[in-house]
Design an enzyme around this catalytic site. Structure first.
Site, PDB file in Angstrom:
ATOM      1  N   SER A  70     -13.424 -22.060  24.872  1.00  0.00           N
ATOM      2  CA  SER A  70     -14.484 -22.437  25.806  1.00  0.00           C
ATOM      3  C   SER A  70     -13.799 -22.384  27.205  1.00  0.00           C
ATOM      4  CB  SER A  70     -14.951 -23.694  25.609  1.00  0.00           C
ATOM      5  OG  SER A  70     -16.180 -24.170  26.396  1.00  0.00           O
ATOM      6  N   LYS A 140     -20.183 -27.799  27.815  1.00  0.00           N
ATOM      7  CA  LYS A 140     -20.131 -28.384  26.361  1.00  0.00           C
ATOM      8  C   LYS A 140     -21.402 -28.919  26.009  1.00  0.00           C
ATOM      9  CE  LYS A 140     -16.452 -28.277  24.645  1.00  0.00           C
ATOM     10  NZ  LYS A 140     -16.069 -27.058  23.939  1.00  0.00           N
TER      11      LYS A 140
END
Length: 311
Positions: A70, A140
């Site tokens: 990520s 997230k």
């Protein structure tokens, strides 16, 4: 069987690869650009979260996917690459007939409203309408929500792991994430902000991913990965107690909230701390322990081993 770990140069991914290899799995990992200096008894393929290229190759013959990659930082948009990249990985996994995907989310996706106290678990979803989160934490939360929505009617199972502040020993000096908190304390700061951390050891995060990968009862579940809550002042005290003169620069005083807020106006790196000032709540790992037999190390172990590797 072959396991694909995305983002192989990252902190969590590196330890996850190491543990998978120790357990005898065949491992493939993705990195954003091919590099000849990536060592290890595993396969490396080029695949970027912002492009479709390479993901079909990465998924070929894979039984499980641990989607750890990520975007961590940057001045631009993190939400788009995190959410779209997650959907790109999930789509490729479904197309390849992967049995299960374990997605690394964040404890930010199970954060109570400001002013809340007590113990919270995986049933909580962060309300971004009342959370003044920074771009990374927002990315997230939105990426995990998008993942559950996309996988609702798919044969491939989804599991999400929600780590807190990930500390522990480093394998490289790249992509250190939460480890920078300990590094900055060791380097010296004017004082510690009045910020609390739900700490977890990186080795335990890797262990939880692998347990969630194979346990039948984990399919379709969220698991919080934390050990215990500590104020940053307590982290600083732990460093001084364990390292003595080696931790001589670690601050001994706590910064007043107003001073940190003033500093955040000119130092953008500390702006994400402002919404966290004074927040004290505990996230529970009871579900991971009950369902998967997961037992995290004490937070002090994560802090000391982290600092030792940095020193």
């Amino acid at each position: 069987m072959t396991v694909l770990v995305t983002g192989g140069t990252g902190f969590v991914a590196g330890w996850t690869i190491a543990e998978l290899l120790r357990q005898g799995h065949d491992v493939r990992t993705t990195i954003r650009s091919r590099r000849p200096d990536v060592p290890g008894d595993y396969e490396v393929v080029k695949a970027d979260l912002t492009s479709d290229e390479g993901w079909a190759e990465a998924m070929a013959g894979v039984r499980y996917v641990l989607h750890v990659a990520s975007p961590l930082s940057g001045d631009g948009d993190l939400v788009g690459p995190a959410r779209d990249g997650t959907l790109r990985v999930l789509r490729a996994a479904v197309d390849a007939g992967v049995e299960r995907v374990v997605l690394t989310s964040s404890a930010a996706a199970a954060t109570p409203a400001p002013g809340s106290t007590g113990v919270f678990d995986e049933t909580l979803w962060t309300d971004l309408e009342v959370q003044p989160f920074d771009e990374y934490r927002r990315s997230k939360v939105l990426a995990e929500r998008a993942a559950w929505e996309f996988m609702r009617d798919k044969d491939t199972a989804l599991v999400t792991v929600l780590p807190g502040a990930v500390l522990g020993p480093t394998l490289s000096q790249e992509n250190l994430g939460s480890v920078r908190v300990v590094g900055r304390l060791l380097d010296g700061m004017p004082g510690t902000p009045r910020v609390g951390l739900n700490i977890v050891d990186v080795r335990d995060v890797a262990d939880l991913h692998i347990r969630a990968m194979t346990a039948p009862e984990a399919a379709g579940e969220r698991f919080i990965a934390v050990s215990e809550f500590m104020w940053m002042a307590d982290v600083a005290r732990t460093l001084r107690q364990h390292f003595g003169e080696r931790a001589s620069r670690v601050p001994r005083r706590t910064l007043p909230d107003f001073l940190l807020k003033a500093l955040s106006l000119v130092v953008k790196e500390i702006r994400p701390l402002v919404p966290m000032l004074g927040r004290q709540y505990t996230l529970s790992h009871e579900k991971a322990s009950r369902v998967l037999g997961w037992q995290p190390r004490p937070a002090v172990t994560a802090i000391v081993d982290c600092a030792e590797s940095l020193l």
